[in-house]
Design an enzyme around this catalytic site. Structure first.
Site, PDB file in Angstrom:
ATOM      1  CD  GLN A   1      -2.676  -1.220   2.590  1.00 37.20           C
ATOM      2  OE1 GLN A   1      -2.315  -2.055   3.335  1.00 37.20           O
ATOM      3  NE2 GLN A   1      -3.592   0.085   3.004  1.00 37.20           N
TER       4      GLN A   1
ATOM      5  CG  PHE B   1      -7.893  -5.548   5.126  1.00 38.97           C
ATOM      6  CD1 PHE B   1      -9.079  -5.063   4.698  1.00 38.97           C
ATOM      7  CD2 PHE B   1      -7.490  -6.922   4.820  1.00 38.97           C
ATOM      8  CE1 PHE B   1      -9.793  -5.717   4.057  1.00 38.97           C
ATOM      9  CE2 PHE B   1      -8.457  -7.715   4.049  1.00 38.97           C
ATOM     10  CZ  PHE B   1      -9.527  -7.055   3.593  1.00 38.97           C
TER      11      PHE B   1
ATOM     12  CD  GLU C   1      -0.241   3.180   6.365  1.00 38.51           C
ATOM     13  OE1 GLU C   1       0.192   4.151   6.562  1.00 38.51           O
ATOM     14  OE2 GLU C   1      -1.271   2.732   6.750  1.00 38.51           O
TER      15      GLU C   1
ATOM     16  NE  ARG D   1      -6.680   7.751  12.691  1.00 41.14           N
ATOM     17  CZ  ARG D   1      -7.476   8.540  11.913  1.00 41.14           C
ATOM     18  NH1 ARG D   1      -8.884   8.763  11.747  1.00 41.14           N
ATOM     19  NH2 ARG D   1      -6.891   9.700  11.084  1.00 41.14           N
TER      20      ARG D   1
ATOM     21  NE  ARG E   1     -12.551  -1.666   5.967  1.00 41.58           N
ATOM     22  CZ  ARG E   1     -13.026  -2.615   5.069  1.00 41.58           C
ATOM     23  NH1 ARG E   1     -12.749  -3.826   5.127  1.00 41.58           N
ATOM     24  NH2 ARG E   1     -13.982  -2.098   4.158  1.00 41.58           N
TER      25      ARG E   1
ATOM     26  CG  PHE F   1      -4.491   4.114  11.734  1.00 45.18           C
ATOM     27  CD1 PHE F   1      -3.539   3.420  10.880  1.00 45.18           C
ATOM     28  CD2 PHE F   1      -4.049   5.410  12.497  1.00 45.18           C
ATOM     29  CE1 PHE F   1      -2.394   3.737  10.913  1.00 45.18           C
ATOM     30  CE2 PHE F   1      -2.642   5.657  12.108  1.00 45.18           C
ATOM     31  CZ  PHE F   1      -1.909   4.879  11.491  1.00 45.18           C
TER      32      PHE F   1
ATOM     33  CB  THR G   1      -3.205  12.895  12.968  1.00 41.16           C
ATOM     34  OG1 THR G   1      -2.251  11.949  12.779  1.00 41.16           O
ATOM     35  CG2 THR G   1      -4.579  12.321  13.241  1.00 41.16           C
TER      36      THR G   1
ATOM     37  CD  GLU H   1      -9.429   3.812   8.220  1.00 43.47           C
ATOM     38  OE1 GLU H   1      -8.324   2.932   8.588  1.00 43.47           O
ATOM     39  OE2 GLU H   1      -9.248   5.020   8.062  1.00 43.47           O
TER      40      GLU H   1
END
Length: 611
Positions: free
Chosen positions: A148, A179, A183, A261, A293, A295, A391, A540
């Site tokens: 990703q 998902f 990343e 988060r 997904r 986070f 963020t 998400e």
């Protein structure tokens, strides 16, 4: 599924909002879609396998002939605190605070509690895979990667090889699911493969087996929360304090942002006058946990709904009434001072209550529970307020490049990755309209650009590029959340070895897990002026909606406990996530559960430990 029709008079050339099929659906269904490991092998290609350590936090004394990436994946550092009956981990990487008004709270009810949320394996259909092809000059290399994050893949490979980033070309056509698990953790494989290709001068390929992938790549962060909530007898929340602990694993990875988060979502949808949240990342000798997904949002919101449900029970009020009483309203400020504008939560809530015939169903369930001793039913409705985007604000940008060729064909290149969610399909719809309009008027091609979603809101959507794919995303996320909250449980040995390394021991939702009656509706006439085509995030936010299943199960358990004369219906009981069948049965507390020994003697070594 219910969709909002495209406006009358919309041009046939305007594809935005029309339910087009996923562009790759037919190829995927018949096996023609090419994934990373489907690329034909090169003539002189080599295969790479990772070597994992049998010990955690150890030093490698013997030099290997070829330096391979080694993941240390065993024992967790434990410190049992008998007085508290909970675990603590020695090393704390970082502490984050959110502190708001701490006024005198006056007379109210204060309720402390503790709640644990287990981790989750990504279980994408395609495990991590990389093919590295050295080009033979100036350190150039081409990487085909299931990732990703093309940027980090390029940067890490360039740094390891000691070449400028422009010598590394990373190609991603499609992923067999991601998902969030691809990343950052995809670099564990891609960097090692790039190094092997660089050293040997030959193309190198590596695709992990499922057990290898589950063992070394990490997953969703397990969370432990200790909370105190202050509330009036009417159910009105006046104060909240929550200490969050997450198992970060052996590296920082994205754990700090995930905890951020979680703290941003510790209020879920509720206005709390006095709030204090802390987050601590616990460093352990386990594979580093990473993006998944939601986070960190699902963990923070589940904790919020946990104490909210306990407030309702303590006050003897319907949970939906207490939730509604404490909800934010249009124009309110969150605990991080964001003003809620275009806030459609109450409208979504009221529509959902009406369309589901919630109160009639609840009456039927109450009647059923009174008439049945060994079968119980539960019902719950849970709201979601999900903050999307990064963020770090400068990351919220995107670009695209469009080539229009002389034969009329068009090539669209954009910064997103197609993981099965239909992103390519939506981008084609958006860019086709821009190109069509450009052919009618002297406009620049940038009107056909792609754009990330920029909005906060609920899971229900206004008109956007592809409503049918959006509805499917709601369904998929909900079922994945069902797995998180009720099925999927990672089991570790006392030495930290992962027991659950495949589908035989780790249970994800199957066809039979999907509700037979599954209704999804997208909120009509809900514009979003801040994004292209009223777009809102869809991947998400819906996942957390499946927590309604968790609390419906808890509602059914409470009904089972209440039928015994020695149990108080207002009595609080603990049920950690996921609510697996054995946890549910033991929580019912009857003459049969007393026959089951759940405690572990001091001189007995537990077969599995919670991490």
């Amino acid at each position: 599924m219910l969709f909002q029709e495209v406006p009358k008079g919309q041009s046939e050339e305007d594809m935005v909002g029309r339910p087009l099929p996923h562009l790759g659906a037919s190829m995927q269904a018949c096996g023609e879609a090419v994934y990373c490991d489907d690329i034909p092998r090169y003539q002189n290609e080599l295969s790479l396998r990772l070597v994992t350590s049998t010990r955690a936090h150890a030093k490698i004394k013997t030099r290997l002939l070829i330096r391979l990436l080694v993941e240390l994946s065993s024992t967790l550092v434990w410190c049992i605190t008998k007085s508290l009956g909970t675990w603590q981990v020695h090393s704390l990487l970082k502490q984050t605070h959110l502190l708001c008004n701490q006024d005198s709270l006056g007379s109210h009810i204060a309720s402390p509690g503790e709640f644990y949320i287990g981790g989750q394996e990504h279980f994408y259909l395609e495990t991590h895979c990389t093919i590295a092809v050295p080009k033979g000059e100036a350190g150039e290399m081409e990487l085909f990667v299931s990732t990703q994050n093309t940027m980090k893949t390029q940067a890490f490979a360039a740094k390891v090889l000691g070449v400028p980033a422009n010598r590394i070309l990373v190609r991603v056509k499609r992923l067999g699911g991601g998902f969030g698990g691809k990343e950052t953790r995809s670099t564990v494989v891609s960097t090692a493969v790039a190094l092997a290709a660089y050293k040997t001068g030959c193309p190198v390929r590596c695709m992990l087996d499922r057990d290898e992938d589950m063992l070394i790549t990490g997953g969703r962060h397990p969370f432990l929360a200790r909370y105190k909530v202050g509330f009036m007898k009417t159910g009105r929340i006046v104060a909240l304090e929550v200490d969050h602990y997450s198992n970060a694993g052996n590296t920082l990875d994205l754990s700090e942002a995930i905890m951020d988060r979680a703290l941003f979502h510790m209020d879920n949808c509720y206005k709390i006058p006095n709030i204090r949240g802390t987050g601590r990342l616990c460093k352990t000798n386990l594979p580093s946990n990473t993006a998944f997904r939601g986070f960190g949002g699902p963990q923070g919101m589940l904790i919020a709904e946990q104490w909210m449900s306990e407030v309702a029970v303590t006050c003897g009020l319907p949970a939906e009434e207490v939730r509604r009483k404490n909800m934010y309203k249009e124009g309110d400020l969150t605990h991080f001072n964001q003003k809620l504008e275009g806030f459609t939560l109450t409208r979504c809530w009221d529509e959902c209550l009406a369309s589901s015939q919630y109160h009639a169903r609840k009456s039927e369930i109450d009647k059923f529970n009174k008439e049945n001793c060994w079968k119980k039913r539960g019902l719950c409705i849970v709201p979601t307020k999900f903050g999307i985007s990064f963020t770090v604000s400068f990351l919220n940008q995107a670009g695209a490049l469009i080539h229009v060729y002389t034969d009329g064909s068009v090539l669209l290149t954009h910064g997103g990755t197609e993981m099965g969610q239909g992103l390519h399909t939506k981008m084609v719809q958006v860019s086709s309209l821009g190109l069509w309009e450009s052919s009618l008027t002297p406009r620049c091609l940038y009107e056909g650009r792609c754009c990330v979603k920029l909005s906060s809101g609920t899971y229900q959507k206004p008109k956007q590029a592809q409503q049918s794919l959006s509805a499917l995303q709601v369904e998929g996320a909900f079922v994945q959340g069902l797995g998180l909250f009720t099925l999927e449980e990672l089991q570790y040995s006392p030495e930290g070895s992962l027991y659950t390394r495949g589908p035989s021991t780790y249970k994800i939702p199957a066809f039979g897990s999907i509700p037979i009656e599954f209704r999804v509706s997208l909120l009509r006439d809900s514009p979003n002026k801040k994004a292209i085509y009223a777009s809102k995030a869809i991947g998400e936010p819906p996942l957390f909606l499946a927590s309604s299943i968790f609390f419906a199960i808890k509602d059914a358990i409470r009904a089972a406990r209440a039928q015994h004369s020695d149990n108080n219906i207002k009595e609080l009981f603990r049920l950690d996530s996921p609510a697996t069948p054995e946890k549910i049965r033991n929580a019912c507390v009857d003459k049969f559960t007393t026959l089951c020994v759940t405690g572990v003697p001091e001189n007995c070594k537990a077969w599995s430990l919670r991490v």
